[in-house]
Write a protein that holds these residues in place. Structure first.
Motif, mmCIF file in Angstrom:
data_model
loop_
_atom_site.group_PDB
_atom_site.id
_atom_site.type_symbol
_atom_site.label_atom_id
_atom_site.label_comp_id
_atom_site.label_asym_id
_atom_site.label_seq_id
_atom_site.Cartn_x
_atom_site.Cartn_y
_atom_site.Cartn_z
ATOM 1 N N UNK A 100 20.796 41.520 27.689
ATOM 2 C CA UNK A 100 19.883 42.227 26.914
ATOM 3 C C UNK A 100 19.018 43.088 27.289
ATOM 4 N N UNK A 101 18.743 42.996 28.630
ATOM 5 C CA UNK A 101 17.933 44.044 29.082
ATOM 6 C C UNK A 101 18.447 45.320 29.254
ATOM 7 N N UNK A 102 19.930 45.306 29.589
ATOM 8 C CA UNK A 102 20.676 46.410 29.610
ATOM 9 C C UNK A 102 20.712 47.002 28.311
ATOM 10 N N UNK A 103 20.625 46.352 27.092
ATOM 11 C CA UNK A 103 20.934 46.936 25.864
ATOM 12 C C UNK A 103 19.531 47.579 25.470
ATOM 13 N N UNK A 104 18.373 47.008 25.920
ATOM 14 C CA UNK A 104 17.169 47.523 25.796
ATOM 15 C C UNK A 104 16.924 48.928 26.305
ATOM 16 N N UNK A 105 17.314 48.813 27.657
ATOM 17 C CA UNK A 105 17.081 50.095 28.606
ATOM 18 C C UNK A 105 18.023 51.259 27.920
ATOM 19 N N UNK A 106 19.101 51.118 27.417
ATOM 20 C CA UNK A 106 19.975 52.127 26.928
ATOM 21 C C UNK A 106 19.559 52.472 25.695
ATOM 22 N N UNK A 107 18.930 51.629 24.740
ATOM 23 C CA UNK A 107 18.503 52.044 23.778
ATOM 24 C C UNK A 107 16.913 52.570 23.295
ATOM 25 N N UNK A 108 16.263 52.674 24.572
ATOM 26 C CA UNK A 108 14.832 52.777 24.467
ATOM 27 C C UNK A 108 14.563 54.141 23.985
ATOM 28 N N UNK A 141 8.260 50.994 23.057
ATOM 29 C CA UNK A 141 8.046 51.416 24.524
ATOM 30 C C UNK A 141 7.941 50.369 25.334
ATOM 31 N N UNK A 142 7.462 49.001 24.845
ATOM 32 C CA UNK A 142 7.397 47.931 25.888
ATOM 33 C C UNK A 142 8.908 47.183 25.823
#
Length: 107
Positions: A1-9, A86-87
């Motif tokens: 999940x964290x990787x998905x967030x960073x890639x889509x941010x 952003x968060x």
């Protein structure tokens, strides 16, 4: 999940640049669908459409009692959506976010 967030941010943040940003973000997310970016694209697109629709409806009135609350309302919703992008959160925009998720579920 964290990787998905960073890639889509970056796509999620771009989507909040009103109508143009939402369209750019949609094209950026079209090939490799990122669920985090898609969530924020739906939120931003709905917010942009709401802004245009309410703005057009209220354009016939130039009464500060009508126009200023509209701008404050839209600014607060836009700021909330941008802050959550952003968060790294996926909280729907208050009042209308759930509706946007249902309407634009295919994006």
């Amino acid at each position: 999940m964290k990787n998905t967030v960073e890639e889509g941010k970056s796509i999620a943040i771009t989507s909040y640049i009103m109508v143009v940003g939402a369209l750019i973000a949609m094209s950026m997310n079209s090939e490799n669908k990122n669920p985090y970016a898609s969530f924020h694209i739906r939120q931003a697109l709905g917010l942009s459409i709401l802004f245009v629709a309410l703005g057009y409806t209220l354009s016939g009135f130039w009464n500060p009692m009508i126009v200023y609350p509209f701008w404050i309302f839209m600014s607060v919703l836009w700021g909330y959506g941008l802050f959550t992008a952003i968060t790294g959160q996926t909280k729907p925009i208050p009042l209308v976010g759930g509706l946007f998720q249902k309407i634009f579920k295919n994006l």
